[in-house]
Scaffold this motif. Structure first.
Motif, short mmCIF file in Angstrom:
data_model
loop_
_atom_site.label_atom_id
_atom_site.label_comp_id
_atom_site.label_asym_id
_atom_site.label_seq_id
_atom_site.Cartn_x
_atom_site.Cartn_y
_atom_site.Cartn_z
N TRP A 1 46.59 107.82 30.53
CA TRP A 1 47.21 108.09 31.84
C TRP A 1 46.23 108.85 32.72
N TYR B 1 47.15 111.86 35.40
CA TYR B 1 48.59 112.11 35.35
C TYR B 1 48.86 113.60 35.41
N SER C 1 51.62 116.29 34.68
CA SER C 1 52.85 116.44 33.92
C SER C 1 53.73 117.55 34.48
N MET D 1 56.41 105.38 29.79
CA MET D 1 55.08 105.99 29.77
C MET D 1 54.10 105.11 29.02
N ASN E 1 52.97 101.83 30.73
CA ASN E 1 51.87 102.11 31.66
C ASN E 1 50.58 102.39 30.92
N ALA E 2 50.66 103.12 29.79
CA ALA E 2 49.46 103.38 28.99
C ALA E 2 48.88 102.07 28.47
N ASN F 1 47.11 100.41 31.26
CA ASN F 1 45.92 101.19 31.60
C ASN F 1 44.78 100.99 30.60
#
Length: 370
Positions: free
Chosen positions: A134, A137, A139, A190, A193-194, A197
């Motif tokens: 990420w 990102y 958090s 999450m 998306n990882a 990515n």
């Protein structure tokens, strides 16, 4: 900051709805609405504050419900833009009162409040591995629960990852699969998306999701399917994806049975032979549906499919019989004891120790250490 009005009172809805975008550090003045206001954060990270209360961090997915006549302001964080949809109800009765600007001392008080907290000490390795999944990102949990994030990130992204040399893409896929088994939708999103990515294809993601159906059930998978489609749409991935089926209604039984024997072995013949007549249809369903409709699909090779399936089962809990069967199946297709130890190790932060230790007990029974 700039505003795009979506719904205007003169259109007959008696509500005012606009999408407001803030560049970093941009914010409204202090103001209040006699009818109240609701903010739906759709992108980025920002701040919200009511008079007399500390600044609240807000980010994508948050809904801020502002009381009638509450004096407040909202805007972007120091380093990240923020976009929200702002809704003012009962517009015919509303009176919006704009007051003084939010000065730098007020705005920067969030940074000042943070500075008195214990800093989060993330190792360089943990930070690097987290960034790989990420990039950039920010958090919210790191702001609200810094001690937990320090412990978790240093364990999950440094100590556990450094246990073995599992490829990043494989690790992301099995963890993503485990979140479906755990019914952990937030963490699943999450890891979708990882996955994107780190170069995992949309087809591979969908194949993990489709394979979850015969093991977890469509009623528990449908929300994950919808979430995946939303993420794909946000990232301009055209749907539907290219089909991956390799069977037809006429061939699903034959090809499914062959795939079942490839993974399970000749024990399949015994399962058919020993099945009571009134349960023989279940064996046929396993061959034609579970294996024929799903496991024969393209998009994931059989070794990854078996690792994904084992990850579902470990996360679900109460599936020790099936875990043993799929430990044997993993070994049959080339995933040896060490590969499965690595898999179980990588899942610990996400499924916890009890379910991991139960899986290790099954492993020691099926593939004992030499």
């Amino acid at each position: 900051m700039w505003v795009n009005m979506n719904v205007k009172p003169e259109e007959g809805y008696n509500t005012n709805i606009g999408t407001v975008t803030f560049e970093p550090k941009a914010r409204t003045n202090w103001h209040k609405h006699s009818s109240g206001q609701v903010l739906f954060v759709i992108e980025g990270i920002g701040y919200y504050q009511e008079k007399g209360k500390p600044i609240q961090l807000i980010q994508k997915g948050d809904v801020v419900k502002i009381r009638k006549n509450a004096l407040h302001w909202h805007g972007a964080s120091h380093g990240t833009m923020m976009r929200h949809i702002a809704l003012v109800p009962e517009y015919d009765k509303d009176k919006t009162e704009w007051l003084q600007s939010v000065n730098d001392e007020e705005y920067n008080s969030y940074t000042t409040e943070k500075s008195v907290q214990t800093p989060v000490k993330i190792t360089a390795t943990a930070h690097k591995n987290h960034e790989e999944l990420w990039p950039d990102y920010q958090s919210k949990a790191q702001e609200t629960d810094p001690e937990l994030i320090e412990v978790f990130d240093n364990f999950a992204f440094d100590e556990v990852i450094n246990h073995d040399a599992m490829e990043t893409k494989t690790r992301v896929l099995i963890i993503m699969a485990s979140t479906i088994g755990s019914q952990a939708l937030t963490e699943y999103k999450m890891f979708v998306n990882a996955a994107l990515n780190t170069g995992i294809s949309p087809v591979e993601i969908k194949e993990v999701l489709y394979q979850a159906v015969p093991y977890i059930g469509i009623s528990k998978v449908i929300d994950f399917l919808n979430a995946t489609n939303e993420i794909f749409t946000e990232r301009n991935i055209l749907l539907p994806l290219e089909g991956q089926s390799t069977t037809t209604p006429e061939t699903r039984m034959e090809k499914g049975l062959a795939k079942q024997k490839e993974i399970v072995g000749e024990r399949v013949d015994e399962m058919y032979k020993n099945a009571p007549k009134d349960l023989l249809h279940i064996q046929k369903y396993l061959s034609a549906n579970c294996f024929g409709d799903y496991i024969t699909r393209n998009g994931l090779d059989v070794k990854k499919r078996e690792m994904v399936t084992l990850s579902f089962l470990i996360a679900m809990g109460g599936t020790e019989s099936q875990i043993k069967g799929h430990i044997a199946g993993n070994a049959k297709v080339g995933n040896d004891r060490q590969v499965l130890i690595n898999l179980m190790t990588q899942l610990i932060p996400y499924v916890g120790y009890p379910r991991t230790l139960n899986a290790i007990t099954c492993l020691n029974e099926v593939l004992p250490a030499k």
